[in-house]
Design a protein around this motif. Structure first.
Motif, PDB file in Angstrom:
ATOM      1  N   ASN B  59       0.820  -1.396  -0.159  1.00 28.53           N
ATOM      2  CA  ASN B  59       0.055  -0.021  -0.088  1.00 28.53           C
ATOM      3  C   ASN B  59       0.912   1.215  -0.137  1.00 28.53           C
ATOM      4  OD1 ASN B  59      -1.609   2.195   0.703  1.00 28.53           O
ATOM      5  ND2 ASN B  59      -2.923   0.865   2.224  1.00 28.53           N
ATOM      6  N   HIS B  60       1.052   1.848  -1.447  1.00 27.08           N
ATOM      7  CA  HIS B  60       2.195   2.946  -1.123  1.00 27.08           C
ATOM      8  C   HIS B  60       1.754   3.932  -0.232  1.00 27.08           C
ATOM      9  CE1 HIS B  60       2.740   1.133  -5.581  1.00 27.08           C
ATOM     10  NE2 HIS B  60       3.751   0.864  -4.959  1.00 27.08           N
ATOM     11  N   TYR B  61       0.595   4.530  -0.203  1.00 20.12           N
ATOM     12  CA  TYR B  61       0.287   5.614   0.643  1.00 20.12           C
ATOM     13  C   TYR B  61       0.781   5.017   1.965  1.00 20.12           C
ATOM     14  CZ  TYR B  61      -1.929   9.587   2.017  1.00 20.12           C
ATOM     15  OH  TYR B  61      -2.344  10.802   2.678  1.00 20.12           O
ATOM     16  N   ALA B  62       0.429   4.158   2.644  1.00 21.56           N
ATOM     17  CA  ALA B  62       0.866   3.754   4.112  1.00 21.56           C
ATOM     18  C   ALA B  62       2.218   3.595   4.014  1.00 21.56           C
ATOM     19  CB  ALA B  62       0.193   2.374   4.405  1.00 21.56           C
ATOM     20  N   LEU B  63       2.896   3.342   3.057  1.00 22.15           N
ATOM     21  CA  LEU B  63       4.352   3.299   3.179  1.00 22.15           C
ATOM     22  C   LEU B  63       5.091   4.545   3.133  1.00 22.15           C
ATOM     23  CD1 LEU B  63       4.951  -0.212   1.207  1.00 22.15           C
ATOM     24  CD2 LEU B  63       5.325   0.179   3.734  1.00 22.15           C
ATOM     25  N   GLY B  64       4.479   5.483   3.170  1.00 18.63           N
ATOM     26  CA  GLY B  64       5.011   6.941   2.864  1.00 18.63           C
ATOM     27  C   GLY B  64       5.117   7.543   1.626  1.00 18.63           C
ATOM     28  N   TYR B  65       4.578   6.879   0.486  1.00 23.62           N
ATOM     29  CA  TYR B  65       4.563   7.267  -0.857  1.00 23.62           C
ATOM     30  C   TYR B  65       3.519   8.523  -0.798  1.00 23.62           C
ATOM     31  CZ  TYR B  65       8.422   4.504  -2.070  1.00 23.62           C
ATOM     32  OH  TYR B  65       9.740   3.746  -2.155  1.00 23.62           O
ATOM     33  N   ARG B  66       3.618   9.611  -0.523  1.00 25.79           N
ATOM     34  CA  ARG B  66       2.262  10.331  -0.413  1.00 25.79           C
ATOM     35  C   ARG B  66       2.039  11.153  -1.392  1.00 25.79           C
ATOM     36  NH1 ARG B  66       1.323  10.008   5.519  1.00 25.79           N
ATOM     37  NH2 ARG B  66       1.711   7.919   5.691  1.00 25.79           N
ATOM     38  N   GLY B  67       2.895  11.030  -2.488  1.00 28.44           N
ATOM     39  CA  GLY B  67       2.620  11.691  -3.778  1.00 28.44           C
ATOM     40  C   GLY B  67       1.741  11.516  -4.585  1.00 28.44           C
ATOM     41  N   ASN B  68       1.613  10.343  -5.217  1.00 27.06           N
ATOM     42  CA  ASN B  68       0.696   9.437  -5.837  1.00 27.06           C
ATOM     43  C   ASN B  68       0.099  10.632  -6.950  1.00 27.06           C
ATOM     44  OD1 ASN B  68      -1.542   7.966  -6.908  1.00 27.06           O
ATOM     45  ND2 ASN B  68      -2.724   8.545  -5.063  1.00 27.06           N
ATOM     46  N   GLY B  69       0.655  10.967  -7.912  1.00 27.31           N
ATOM     47  CA  GLY B  69       0.354  11.764  -9.075  1.00 27.31           C
ATOM     48  C   GLY B  69      -0.114  10.728 -10.100  1.00 27.31           C
ATOM     49  N   MET B  70      -0.994  11.274 -10.991  1.00 27.24           N
ATOM     50  CA  MET B  70      -1.673  10.752 -11.921  1.00 27.24           C
ATOM     51  C   MET B  70      -1.203  11.749 -13.197  1.00 27.24           C
ATOM     52  SD  MET B  70      -5.315   9.529 -13.235  1.00 27.24           S
ATOM     53  CE  MET B  70      -6.065  10.788 -13.470  1.00 27.24           C
ATOM     54  N   SER B  71      -0.161  11.206 -14.078  1.00 28.46           N
ATOM     55  CA  SER B  71       0.138  12.176 -15.023  1.00 28.46           C
ATOM     56  C   SER B  71      -0.555  11.710 -16.187  1.00 28.46           C
ATOM     57  CB  SER B  71       1.660  11.873 -15.367  1.00 28.46           C
ATOM     58  OG  SER B  71       2.121  10.944 -15.727  1.00 28.46           O
ATOM     59  N   GLU B 135       9.475  16.478 -28.142  1.00 25.17           N
ATOM     60  CA  GLU B 135       8.456  17.134 -28.922  1.00 25.17           C
ATOM     61  C   GLU B 135       6.929  16.293 -29.133  1.00 25.17           C
ATOM     62  OE1 GLU B 135       9.905  18.141 -32.833  1.00 25.17           O
ATOM     63  OE2 GLU B 135      11.297  19.713 -31.612  1.00 25.17           O
ATOM     64  N   ALA B 136       7.099  15.249 -28.670  1.00 25.06           N
ATOM     65  CA  ALA B 136       5.825  14.267 -28.754  1.00 25.06           C
ATOM     66  C   ALA B 136       4.952  14.637 -27.637  1.00 25.06           C
ATOM     67  CB  ALA B 136       6.094  12.656 -28.560  1.00 25.06           C
ATOM     68  N   ASN B 137       5.482  15.397 -26.576  1.00 26.01           N
ATOM     69  CA  ASN B 137       4.400  16.001 -25.591  1.00 26.01           C
ATOM     70  C   ASN B 137       4.034  17.120 -26.100  1.00 26.01           C
ATOM     71  OD1 ASN B 137       3.230  16.565 -23.117  1.00 26.01           O
ATOM     72  ND2 ASN B 137       5.430  17.493 -22.217  1.00 26.01           N
ATOM     73  N   ARG B 138       2.606  16.950 -26.409  1.00 35.49           N
ATOM     74  CA  ARG B 138       1.734  18.244 -26.632  1.00 35.49           C
ATOM     75  C   ARG B 138       1.098  18.937 -25.561  1.00 35.49           C
ATOM     76  NH1 ARG B 138      -0.280  15.383 -32.153  1.00 35.49           N
ATOM     77  NH2 ARG B 138      -1.639  14.335 -30.424  1.00 35.49           N
ATOM     78  N   GLY B 139       1.408  18.269 -24.526  1.00 34.41           N
ATOM     79  CA  GLY B 139       0.331  19.062 -23.379  1.00 34.41           C
ATOM     80  C   GLY B 139       0.408  17.663 -22.404  1.00 34.41           C
ATOM     81  N   HIS B 140       0.549  18.494 -21.153  1.00 34.19           N
ATOM     82  CA  HIS B 140       0.178  17.220 -19.818  1.00 34.19           C
ATOM     83  C   HIS B 140      -0.154  17.999 -18.438  1.00 34.19           C
ATOM     84  CE1 HIS B 140       4.442  18.747 -18.993  1.00 34.19           C
ATOM     85  NE2 HIS B 140       4.218  18.159 -17.596  1.00 34.19           N
ATOM     86  N   ARG B 141      -0.416  17.109 -17.515  1.00 29.99           N
ATOM     87  CA  ARG B 141      -0.958  17.657 -16.178  1.00 29.99           C
ATOM     88  C   ARG B 141      -0.596  16.547 -15.518  1.00 29.99           C
ATOM     89  NH1 ARG B 141      -5.388  21.303 -15.622  1.00 29.99           N
ATOM     90  NH2 ARG B 141      -4.781  20.891 -13.746  1.00 29.99           N
ATOM     91  N   VAL B 142      -0.551  16.890 -14.286  1.00 30.39           N
ATOM     92  CA  VAL B 142      -0.204  15.957 -13.094  1.00 30.39           C
ATOM     93  C   VAL B 142      -1.535  16.393 -12.158  1.00 30.39           C
ATOM     94  CG1 VAL B 142       1.055  15.107 -11.482  1.00 30.39           C
ATOM     95  CG2 VAL B 142       2.040  16.415 -12.984  1.00 30.39           C
ATOM     96  N   LEU B 143      -2.352  15.275 -11.930  1.00 27.36           N
ATOM     97  CA  LEU B 143      -3.539  15.149 -11.204  1.00 27.36           C
ATOM     98  C   LEU B 143      -3.102  14.512  -9.925  1.00 27.36           C
ATOM     99  CD1 LEU B 143      -4.605  15.676 -13.782  1.00 27.36           C
ATOM    100  CD2 LEU B 143      -6.719  14.714 -13.042  1.00 27.36           C
ATOM    101  N   PHE B 144      -3.053  15.416  -8.851  1.00 29.82           N
ATOM    102  CA  PHE B 144      -2.539  14.865  -7.432  1.00 29.82           C
ATOM    103  C   PHE B 144      -3.980  14.381  -6.669  1.00 29.82           C
ATOM    104  CE2 PHE B 144       1.378  17.552  -7.811  1.00 29.82           C
ATOM    105  CZ  PHE B 144       2.194  16.378  -7.767  1.00 29.82           C
ATOM    106  N   SER B 145      -3.755  13.307  -6.090  1.00 27.15           N
ATOM    107  CA  SER B 145      -4.889  13.045  -5.209  1.00 27.15           C
ATOM    108  C   SER B 145      -5.014  13.667  -3.886  1.00 27.15           C
ATOM    109  CB  SER B 145      -4.861  11.479  -5.049  1.00 27.15           C
ATOM    110  OG  SER B 145      -3.761  11.089  -4.156  1.00 27.15           O
ATOM    111  N   THR B 146      -5.901  14.301  -3.660  1.00 27.91           N
ATOM    112  CA  THR B 146      -6.195  15.104  -2.165  1.00 27.91           C
ATOM    113  C   THR B 146      -6.809  13.910  -1.310  1.00 27.91           C
ATOM    114  OG1 THR B 146      -8.007  15.875  -3.254  1.00 27.91           O
ATOM    115  CG2 THR B 146      -6.061  17.297  -3.045  1.00 27.91           C
TER     116      THR B 146
END
Lengths: 151, 158
Positions: B59-71, B135-146
């Motif tokens: 469980n990444h969150y419980a192990l301290g991986y609090r970032g959890n970003g969906m890019s 250049e293949a990246n035409r746009g991106h976002r990171v959606l962090f979980s709150t």
């Protein structure tokens, strides 16, 4: 080996390849130089504290049943109510609030595609909000486990 | 690809194997077969890729991986498989999937779940993906979980 070291080894070395033999925890214990009881007890503690969600199989999506990732833009004042309604569906197994106009993201799993569509329709109908359907078209990661960094 | 007994084994084990000395025998009793049959079937499902792995599921969150970003990334459709495989091979990416765009609201067709100790670590990892894509990246976002509102293992109606 103290309990912390044992727990770290179990987490790092056994995210995959749990032995498929009659006494898998005994086989792990022999590799680690501890007893079967110590392995079972440490895994039970890791599960009870939430460090692991389970000891078991990770199934490839859509190999048994169908699933999708869904997203909704929920007005902030309605988020609690809509999130609770979504989470209450037995077919929803992950539900996250995220920082974006599309602020509610969840995974729907059902025995078949019609079942998934029915859940999305039901949520849309009961909330009056659009539900974005984002099924996996192709996967690029075998999910063979994740290297944990201890600091 | 899988028969009824395979399906019952998956349903029986989806919440985790029982933490007892002979877990496959316990599963076998529950589905009405032998422990040998359970391990043979699980081996076959592993080889076929239906089961990706069997082990401790962190469980990444419980192990301290609090970032959890969906890019999420907008890349040319004709290159999505090639680029997806390269991103999926990065060690900080746990899942990488091609998903449909929903224009005009949602232009992104490639999802990569990125894990880090905190948001800064995740942002650095996302910058590494952006550099890889060029250049293949035409746009991106990171959606962090709150908030994690619900999280369970795979659940199928029995």
């Amino acid at each position: 080996m103290d309990i912390q070291d044992l727990e770290k080894r179990l987490l790092n070395d056994f995210q995959r390849d749990l032995p498929l033999e009659p006494r898998p925890f005994l086989a792990m214990a022999e590799r680690l130089g501890v007893t079967e009881d110590e392995v079972l007890s440490a895994l039970g503690d890791l599960r009870d504290t939430g460090a692991i969600s389970r000891v078991g199989a990770v199934i490839r999506p859509n190999s048994v049943g169908a699933s999708t990732l869904a997203a909704m833009a929920v007005p902030p004042q309605d988020l609690e109510r809509v999130a609770a309604l979504v989470s209450a569906h037995a077919a929803v197994n992950h539900n996250y609030e995220r920082e974006h106009r599309l602020n509610l993201w969840f995974v729907v799993t059902a025995p078949d595609a019609d079942g998934v569509a029915a859940v999305l329709d039901d949520i849309s109908e009961r909330t009056g909000l659009a539900v974005l359907d984002l099924p996996m078209l192709e996967g690029y990661h075998l999910d063979l486990g994740f290297a944990l960094q201890w600091t | 690809m899988i028969d009824d007994i395979d399906r019952r084994i998956i349903i029986e084990t989806q919440g985790g194997l029982p933490l007892v000395p002979r877990p496959y025998a316990a599963v076998a009793d529950a589905v009405g077969t032998t422990a040998e049959d359970v391990t043979a079937r699980m081996t076959r499902m592993l080889d076929a890729g239906i089961i990706r792995r069997i082990g401790a599921v962190p469980n990444h969150y419980a192990l301290g991986y609090r970032g959890n970003g969906m890019s999420v990334w907008d890349v040319p459709d004709e290159r999505v498989s090639e680029l997806g495989r390269r991103i999926g091979a990065l060690d900080f990416v746990s899942h990488c999937y091609h998903r449909p765009r929903h224009l005009p609201d949602w232009p992104y067709n490639l999802f990569a779940m990125v894990h880090g100790k905190d948001r800064d670590a995740v942002r650095d990892e996302v910058a590494a993906i952006a550099a890889l894509l060029g250049e293949a990246n035409r746009g991106h976002r990171v959606l962090f979980s709150t908030r994690i509102l619900k999280k369970t293992g795979l659940r199928l109606a029995g």
